[in-house]
Design an enzyme around this catalytic site. Structure first.
Site, PDB file in Angstrom:
ATOM      1  N   ASN A  10       4.110   8.846   0.042  1.00 55.51           N
ATOM      2  CA  ASN A  10       5.191   8.144  -0.541  1.00 55.51           C
ATOM      3  C   ASN A  10       6.165   8.630  -1.172  1.00 55.51           C
ATOM      4  O   ASN A  10       5.838   8.783  -2.513  1.00 55.51           O
ATOM      5  CB  ASN A  10       4.440   6.532  -0.995  1.00 55.51           C
ATOM      6  CG  ASN A  10       5.570   5.793  -1.304  1.00 55.51           C
ATOM      7  OD1 ASN A  10       6.716   5.759  -1.009  1.00 55.51           O
ATOM      8  ND2 ASN A  10       5.191   4.504  -2.257  1.00 55.51           N
ATOM      9  N   LYS A  12       8.983   7.466  -2.153  1.00 56.55           N
ATOM     10  CA  LYS A  12      10.015   6.426  -3.057  1.00 56.55           C
ATOM     11  C   LYS A  12      11.249   6.830  -2.975  1.00 56.55           C
ATOM     12  O   LYS A  12      11.718   7.357  -1.732  1.00 56.55           O
ATOM     13  CB  LYS A  12       9.476   6.464  -4.454  1.00 56.55           C
ATOM     14  CG  LYS A  12       8.016   6.254  -4.436  1.00 56.55           C
ATOM     15  CD  LYS A  12       7.486   5.962  -5.793  1.00 56.55           C
ATOM     16  CE  LYS A  12       5.785   5.716  -5.710  1.00 56.55           C
ATOM     17  NZ  LYS A  12       5.306   5.170  -7.257  1.00 56.55           N
ATOM     18  N   HIS A  96       3.900  -2.956  -1.069  1.00 60.61           N
ATOM     19  CA  HIS A  96       3.811  -2.149  -2.217  1.00 60.61           C
ATOM     20  C   HIS A  96       4.067  -2.619  -3.610  1.00 60.61           C
ATOM     21  O   HIS A  96       5.061  -3.554  -3.669  1.00 60.61           O
ATOM     22  CB  HIS A  96       4.654  -0.802  -2.028  1.00 60.61           C
ATOM     23  CG  HIS A  96       4.506   0.368  -3.055  1.00 60.61           C
ATOM     24  ND1 HIS A  96       4.790   0.264  -4.348  1.00 60.61           N
ATOM     25  CD2 HIS A  96       3.846   1.450  -3.076  1.00 60.61           C
ATOM     26  CE1 HIS A  96       4.353   1.251  -4.973  1.00 60.61           C
ATOM     27  NE2 HIS A  96       3.870   2.103  -4.250  1.00 60.61           N
ATOM     28  N   GLU A  98       5.523  -1.947  -6.164  1.00 61.63           N
ATOM     29  CA  GLU A  98       6.961  -1.944  -6.657  1.00 61.63           C
ATOM     30  C   GLU A  98       7.780  -2.827  -5.958  1.00 61.63           C
ATOM     31  O   GLU A  98       8.879  -3.538  -6.343  1.00 61.63           O
ATOM     32  CB  GLU A  98       7.336  -0.530  -6.523  1.00 61.63           C
ATOM     33  CG  GLU A  98       6.961   0.360  -7.427  1.00 61.63           C
ATOM     34  CD  GLU A  98       6.705   1.899  -7.042  1.00 61.63           C
ATOM     35  OE1 GLU A  98       7.621   2.417  -6.096  1.00 61.63           O
ATOM     36  OE2 GLU A  98       6.190   2.714  -7.842  1.00 61.63           O
ATOM     37  N   GLU A 168      -4.318  -0.007  -4.343  1.00 58.56           N
ATOM     38  CA  GLU A 168      -3.515   0.640  -5.349  1.00 58.56           C
ATOM     39  C   GLU A 168      -3.515  -0.231  -6.509  1.00 58.56           C
ATOM     40  O   GLU A 168      -2.668  -1.271  -6.674  1.00 58.56           O
ATOM     41  CB  GLU A 168      -2.046   0.806  -4.943  1.00 58.56           C
ATOM     42  CG  GLU A 168      -2.000   1.710  -3.631  1.00 58.56           C
ATOM     43  CD  GLU A 168      -0.712   2.279  -3.516  1.00 58.56           C
ATOM     44  OE1 GLU A 168      -0.651   3.639  -3.396  1.00 58.56           O
ATOM     45  OE2 GLU A 168       0.208   1.675  -3.731  1.00 58.56           O
ATOM     46  N   GLY A 174       1.794   5.655 -10.880  1.00 59.17           N
ATOM     47  CA  GLY A 174       2.641   6.617 -11.577  1.00 59.17           C
ATOM     48  C   GLY A 174       2.362   6.667 -12.907  1.00 59.17           C
ATOM     49  O   GLY A 174       3.044   6.881 -13.826  1.00 59.17           O
ATOM     50  N   SER A 213      -2.049   7.537  -8.739  1.00 59.67           N
ATOM     51  CA  SER A 213      -2.142   8.739  -9.471  1.00 59.67           C
ATOM     52  C   SER A 213      -3.261   9.685  -9.025  1.00 59.67           C
ATOM     53  O   SER A 213      -3.868  10.557  -9.545  1.00 59.67           O
ATOM     54  CB  SER A 213      -2.432   8.379 -11.235  1.00 59.67           C
ATOM     55  OG  SER A 213      -1.336   8.104 -11.667  1.00 59.67           O
TER      56      SER A 213
HETATM   57  C1  PEP Z   1       2.314   4.649  -4.787  1.00 61.44           C
HETATM   58  O1  PEP Z   1       3.440   4.500  -5.369  1.00 61.44           O
HETATM   59  O2  PEP Z   1       2.050   4.198  -4.020  1.00 61.44           O
HETATM   60  C2  PEP Z   1       1.268   5.595  -5.818  1.00 61.44           C
HETATM   61  C3  PEP Z   1       0.157   5.696  -5.582  1.00 61.44           C
HETATM   62  O3  PEP Z   1       2.047   6.443  -6.680  1.00 61.44           O
HETATM   63  P1  PEP Z   1       1.457   7.467  -7.674  1.00 61.44           P
HETATM   64  O4  PEP Z   1       0.564   8.236  -6.743  1.00 61.44           O
HETATM   65  O5  PEP Z   1       2.743   8.365  -8.174  1.00 61.44           O
HETATM   66  O6  PEP Z   1       0.584   7.071  -8.787  1.00 61.44           O
END
Ligand code: PEP
Length: 252
Positions: A10, A12, A96, A98, A168, A174, A213
């Site tokens: 992803n 983003k 997601h 976000e 998630e 992040g 992460s």
């Molecule tokens: C995400 O945004 O789906 C995600 C898992 O981000 P990160 O790997 O940066 O934590």
């Protein structure tokens, strides 16, 4: 049932054309022997067409990060499922954290997007997960079940056959803090058991990805867990070699 690992990038709101060309060059050069995982890249909408061309000679799939639930209409700035399908997408991320947190997407809105994706034969990647306060309050399973129920109530159980769910935890996205393998497995197991209580065959065919992460340095231990069928990767997917190493982490 044997499930092929799925690893999704992803990106983003990152990337530009030149960066993307370089990335794909690096990715293809370094990937060498084909791995055992299915790999999908989700760029910003505006780069889907360009990325499709760059991925032409590869096995890497294309996905989008969001969609609108209507087919077309006066929805300025939005993009629909048939548009994504026409651009060659196979997957689309829905719900997601976000989108839920920054753009006010409710469980019902996510369920409507899930249904729209299915209608156009896109595989929705349904993101679920609790925030820090919810984990601290011990209500992780309740939150995840509520997010699943919204889709179950509007789409039924059959849509979970071959589906993709990404667990998630919001506190891990992040932040550089990853759920421990045991924490991830506990929620993945809960998700699979919950779906199995309604449809055992759907539960065994769906893939439950972990996101939050994920790095090359922590993927191996996550990948060992029986209900971790792949990963949804944000930050670490922006570096081709790092993302490839994460994909390789799922080769058994
Ligand atoms: C995400 O945004 O789906 C995600 C898992 O981000 P990160 O790997 O940066 O934590």
């Amino acid at each position: 049932m044997k499930r092929i690992p799925l690893v999704i990038a992803n990106w983003k709101m990152h990337g530009q054309i030149e960066w993307m060309q370089h990335y794909i060059h690096e990715f293809v050069k370094a990937s060498g022997t084909p791995g055992q995982s299915e790999i999908v890249l989700c760029p910003p909408f505006v780069y889907l067409q360009q990325l499709k061309v760059l991925l032409r000679e590869t096995e890497v799939g294309l996905g989008a990060q969001n969609l609108h639930d209507s087919e077309q209409g006066a929805f300025t700035g939005e993009v629909s499922a048939p548009m994504l399908k026409e651009l060659g997408c196979s997957y689309v991320v829905v719900g997601h954290s976000e989108r839920r947190r920054l753009f006010g997407e409710t469980d019902a809105a996510v369920a409507a997007k899930f249904a729209a994706a299915r209608l156009y034969s896109l595989v929705p990647i349904l993101c679920v997960g609790e925030n820090e306060a919810e984990r601290a309050a011990g209500i992780t399973e309740r939150v995840v079940q509520r997010q699943l129920d919204a889709v179950l109530q509007s789409c039924g159980i059959d849509v979970f056959a071959g589906a993709v769910i990404a667990y998630e935890p919001v506190w891990a996205i992040g932040t550089g803090v990853t759920a421990t393998p045991a924490q991830a497995q506990a929620v993945h197991g809960f998700i699979r058991n919950y779906i199995a209580s309604l449809s055992p065959s759907s539960a065994s065919s769906m893939r439950v990805l972990y996101g939050g992460s994920v790095r090359a340095s922590n993927v191996a231990e996550l990948a060992q867990e029986p209900d971790v069928d792949g990963a949804l990767v944000g930050g670490a997917s922006l570096v081709a070699k790092e993302f490839l190493a994460i994909c390789a982490g799922f080769n058994k």
